[in-house]
Design an enzyme around this catalytic site. Structure first.
Site, PDB file in Angstrom:
ATOM      1  N   ASN A 162      29.201  22.671  46.793  1.00 55.03           N
ATOM      2  CA  ASN A 162      30.286  23.239  47.601  1.00 55.03           C
ATOM      3  C   ASN A 162      30.168  24.266  48.421  1.00 55.03           C
ATOM      4  O   ASN A 162      29.431  25.250  48.261  1.00 55.03           O
ATOM      5  CB  ASN A 162      31.461  23.600  46.325  1.00 55.03           C
ATOM      6  CG  ASN A 162      32.646  24.616  46.904  1.00 55.03           C
ATOM      7  OD1 ASN A 162      32.490  25.049  47.742  1.00 55.03           O
ATOM      8  ND2 ASN A 162      33.894  24.298  46.069  1.00 55.03           N
ATOM      9  N   HIS A 220      31.687  29.308  50.430  1.00 51.88           N
ATOM     10  CA  HIS A 220      31.401  30.338  50.479  1.00 51.88           C
ATOM     11  C   HIS A 220      30.329  30.698  51.697  1.00 51.88           C
ATOM     12  O   HIS A 220      30.233  31.884  52.085  1.00 51.88           O
ATOM     13  CB  HIS A 220      30.915  30.966  49.107  1.00 51.88           C
ATOM     14  CG  HIS A 220      32.130  30.939  48.283  1.00 51.88           C
ATOM     15  ND1 HIS A 220      32.953  31.535  48.427  1.00 51.88           N
ATOM     16  CD2 HIS A 220      32.055  30.323  47.109  1.00 51.88           C
ATOM     17  CE1 HIS A 220      33.875  31.433  47.328  1.00 51.88           C
ATOM     18  NE2 HIS A 220      33.367  30.449  46.436  1.00 51.88           N
ATOM     19  N   HIS A 257      36.910  23.381  49.736  1.00 54.76           N
ATOM     20  CA  HIS A 257      38.361  23.405  49.416  1.00 54.76           C
ATOM     21  C   HIS A 257      39.287  24.032  50.649  1.00 54.76           C
ATOM     22  O   HIS A 257      38.820  25.087  50.975  1.00 54.76           O
ATOM     23  CB  HIS A 257      38.470  24.336  48.172  1.00 54.76           C
ATOM     24  CG  HIS A 257      39.677  24.781  47.595  1.00 54.76           C
ATOM     25  ND1 HIS A 257      39.789  25.558  46.339  1.00 54.76           N
ATOM     26  CD2 HIS A 257      40.850  24.389  47.727  1.00 54.76           C
ATOM     27  CE1 HIS A 257      40.730  25.385  46.168  1.00 54.76           C
ATOM     28  NE2 HIS A 257      41.813  24.889  46.867  1.00 54.76           N
ATOM     29  N   ARG A 287      42.145  25.704  50.950  1.00 55.49           N
ATOM     30  CA  ARG A 287      43.057  26.445  50.391  1.00 55.49           C
ATOM     31  C   ARG A 287      44.232  26.548  51.431  1.00 55.49           C
ATOM     32  O   ARG A 287      44.200  26.636  52.670  1.00 55.49           O
ATOM     33  CB  ARG A 287      42.452  27.689  50.012  1.00 55.49           C
ATOM     34  CG  ARG A 287      41.387  27.865  49.025  1.00 55.49           C
ATOM     35  CD  ARG A 287      41.123  29.166  48.623  1.00 55.49           C
ATOM     36  NE  ARG A 287      42.311  29.775  47.766  1.00 55.49           N
ATOM     37  CZ  ARG A 287      42.222  29.821  46.317  1.00 55.49           C
ATOM     38  NH1 ARG A 287      41.120  29.210  45.669  1.00 55.49           N
ATOM     39  NH2 ARG A 287      43.287  30.211  45.855  1.00 55.49           N
ATOM     40  N   ARG A 299      41.659  30.931  53.680  1.00 59.53           N
ATOM     41  CA  ARG A 299      40.869  32.203  53.220  1.00 59.53           C
ATOM     42  C   ARG A 299      39.334  31.636  53.670  1.00 59.53           C
ATOM     43  O   ARG A 299      38.537  32.694  54.064  1.00 59.53           O
ATOM     44  CB  ARG A 299      40.904  32.857  52.037  1.00 59.53           C
ATOM     45  CG  ARG A 299      40.353  31.770  50.973  1.00 59.53           C
ATOM     46  CD  ARG A 299      40.183  32.705  49.677  1.00 59.53           C
ATOM     47  NE  ARG A 299      41.539  32.859  49.060  1.00 59.53           N
ATOM     48  CZ  ARG A 299      41.651  33.022  47.800  1.00 59.53           C
ATOM     49  NH1 ARG A 299      40.907  33.384  47.045  1.00 59.53           N
ATOM     50  NH2 ARG A 299      42.988  33.278  47.407  1.00 59.53           N
ATOM     51  N   GLU A 350      38.916  19.320  47.945  1.00 60.24           N
ATOM     52  CA  GLU A 350      39.516  20.051  47.140  1.00 60.24           C
ATOM     53  C   GLU A 350      40.784  20.672  47.491  1.00 60.24           C
ATOM     54  O   GLU A 350      40.958  21.056  48.622  1.00 60.24           O
ATOM     55  CB  GLU A 350      38.654  21.378  46.191  1.00 60.24           C
ATOM     56  CG  GLU A 350      37.874  20.936  45.187  1.00 60.24           C
ATOM     57  CD  GLU A 350      37.169  22.238  44.853  1.00 60.24           C
ATOM     58  OE1 GLU A 350      37.958  23.246  44.664  1.00 60.24           O
ATOM     59  OE2 GLU A 350      35.793  22.118  44.222  1.00 60.24           O
ATOM     60  N   THR A 391      39.589  29.731  41.940  1.00 62.84           N
ATOM     61  CA  THR A 391      40.131  28.764  40.840  1.00 62.84           C
ATOM     62  C   THR A 391      40.134  29.009  39.439  1.00 62.84           C
ATOM     63  O   THR A 391      38.929  29.259  38.911  1.00 62.84           O
ATOM     64  CB  THR A 391      39.738  27.278  41.214  1.00 62.84           C
ATOM     65  OG1 THR A 391      39.737  26.952  42.471  1.00 62.84           O
ATOM     66  CG2 THR A 391      40.716  26.353  40.441  1.00 62.84           C
ATOM     67  N   GLU A 407      37.672  16.350  36.646  1.00 60.15           N
ATOM     68  CA  GLU A 407      36.358  17.214  36.620  1.00 60.15           C
ATOM     69  C   GLU A 407      36.820  18.354  35.394  1.00 60.15           C
ATOM     70  O   GLU A 407      38.039  18.877  35.635  1.00 60.15           O
ATOM     71  CB  GLU A 407      36.360  17.974  37.812  1.00 60.15           C
ATOM     72  CG  GLU A 407      35.335  19.026  37.977  1.00 60.15           C
ATOM     73  CD  GLU A 407      34.921  19.554  39.508  1.00 60.15           C
ATOM     74  OE1 GLU A 407      35.240  18.620  40.434  1.00 60.15           O
ATOM     75  OE2 GLU A 407      34.581  20.554  39.635  1.00 60.15           O
ATOM     76  N   HIS A 410      32.280  24.897  38.150  1.00 52.36           N
ATOM     77  CA  HIS A 410      32.869  26.063  38.122  1.00 52.36           C
ATOM     78  C   HIS A 410      31.999  27.027  37.408  1.00 52.36           C
ATOM     79  O   HIS A 410      32.008  26.857  36.138  1.00 52.36           O
ATOM     80  CB  HIS A 410      34.492  26.320  37.721  1.00 52.36           C
ATOM     81  CG  HIS A 410      35.043  27.499  38.175  1.00 52.36           C
ATOM     82  ND1 HIS A 410      35.519  27.438  39.570  1.00 52.36           N
ATOM     83  CD2 HIS A 410      35.097  28.823  37.812  1.00 52.36           C
ATOM     84  CE1 HIS A 410      36.037  28.533  39.691  1.00 52.36           C
ATOM     85  NE2 HIS A 410      35.854  29.451  38.655  1.00 52.36           N
TER      86      HIS A 410
HETATM   87  N1  PXP Z   1      35.166  22.332  41.016  1.00 51.83           N
HETATM   88  C1  PXP Z   1      36.248  22.858  41.347  1.00 51.83           C
HETATM   89  C2  PXP Z   1      37.281  22.143  41.227  1.00 51.83           C
HETATM   90  C3  PXP Z   1      36.355  24.218  41.874  1.00 51.83           C
HETATM   91  O1  PXP Z   1      37.746  24.614  42.372  1.00 51.83           O
HETATM   92  C4  PXP Z   1      35.068  25.241  42.322  1.00 51.83           C
HETATM   93  C5  PXP Z   1      35.385  26.413  43.011  1.00 51.83           C
HETATM   94  O2  PXP Z   1      35.890  26.233  44.136  1.00 51.83           O
HETATM   95  C6  PXP Z   1      33.997  24.416  41.988  1.00 51.83           C
HETATM   96  C7  PXP Z   1      33.705  23.351  41.294  1.00 51.83           C
HETATM   97  C8  PXP Z   1      32.668  25.230  42.137  1.00 51.83           C
HETATM   98  O3  PXP Z   1      32.515  26.502  41.493  1.00 51.83           O
HETATM   99  P1  PXP Z   1      31.620  27.556  41.758  1.00 51.83           P
HETATM  100  O4  PXP Z   1      31.747  28.056  43.088  1.00 51.83           O
HETATM  101  O5  PXP Z   1      31.803  28.448  40.915  1.00 51.83           O
HETATM  102  O6  PXP Z   1      30.561  26.962  41.650  1.00 51.83           O
END
Ligand code: PXP
Length: 246
Positions: free
Chosen positions: A12, A15, A48, A50, A54, A75, A106, A156, A196
């Site tokens: 992901n 960030h 994602h 959003r 953001r 996402e 999330t 998931e 997550h």
């Molecule tokens: N899976 C989903 C569905 C999420 O919403 C997120 C956070 O955006 C992640 C995985 C990844 O989480 P993390 O950034 O804490 O690794």
């Protein structure tokens, strides 16, 4: 003893965009991060979009879809706007997540059981557009029944409670919940992913659950990439997952 099926890593890149948006610059580019992650062995890239934009912007999704060599997993919240965007851009995968503007990230799984009609409609619309849908849920049997009713082929498991639990009995209890839920979901014919809050320190027990075939990990990989680079950060995580799988 039967060997566990392979486990995939979805990286992901949200960030990377968080850092860019903090200054309103054009760098760092989340698409460049995605290409580096894919070159280092990421099996898919997650982002994602959003509602408040953001971090990831609409143009990021479009650019990534044009050049990403591995499947893209979008996402998204279950809103008319996001459904329109997904059906127009057609990523390979979409993961439906809950979204609250005031949350930092999330915070929990989608309440599929509580919004079954709306979510079933979204699943049907995305499937019609050729998108493989996943529902992000807490490891709660009521949610599994609802996922089945909605016809989503993937789910998931939200691993936030596991990641946040203090080590010891509380964490073991969360892990047992995830493992039991994964077994039941796969037994019901659903492909099981998880994610997550996963880090190099806590990923192994989740990666060792044979029924889980994909982990989606963002924050810890992007944070680690600041010090060792994206390729090394992806490689470290892949190695930790594969070792746990042996
Ligand atoms: N899976 C989903 C569905 C999420 O919403 C997120 C956070 O955006 C992640 C995985 C990844 O989480 P993390 O950034 O804490 O690794």
């Amino acid at each position: 003893m039967a060997t566990a099926p392979p486990i995939h890593l979805g990286v992901n890149i949200d960030h990377v965009a968080t850092l860019r948006q903090a200054r309103g610059t054009s760098y760092p580019d989340p698409v460049e991060a995605a290409l580096q992650a894919a070159a280092a062995g990421a099996d898919s890239i997650t982002l994602h979009l959003r509602e408040d934009r953001r971090h990831i912007q609409d143009a990021d999704v479009q650019r990534l879809l044009q050049c990403c060599p591995v499947p893209v997993n979008l996402e998204m919240a279950v809103t008319a706007e996001m459904l329109d965007i997904a059906c127009r851009l057609r990523p390979r995968f979409a993961c439906l997540v809950p979204e609250r503007r005031e949350e930092r990230t999330t915070e929990g799984g989608l309440d599929v059981a509580g919004q079954k009609r709306e979510i079933a409609g979204a699943c049907a619309r995305l499937a019609q557009a050729g998108i493989v849908v996943s529902l992000f849920v807490d490891p709660d049997p009521a949610q599994l029944r609802a996922v089945l009713d909605c016809g989503a082929p993937h789910l998931e498991i939200h691993t936030g409670s596991y990641a946040e639990a203090p080590s010891g009995a509380a964490r073991e209890a969360e892990l047992a919940k995830i493992a039991g839920f994964a077994r039941a979901a796969l037994g019901a014919g659903i492909e099981v992913h998880a994610g997550h809050g996963l880090t190099l320190d806590n990923v192994a027990p989740v990666a060792a659950i044979a029924e889980v075939t994909e982990l989606n990990i963002g924050h810890s990989i992007v944070a680690r990439a600041l010090f060792v680079g994206m390729s090394a950060a992806v490689n470290e995580m892949r190695r930790a997952m594969l070792e746990a799988r042996r």
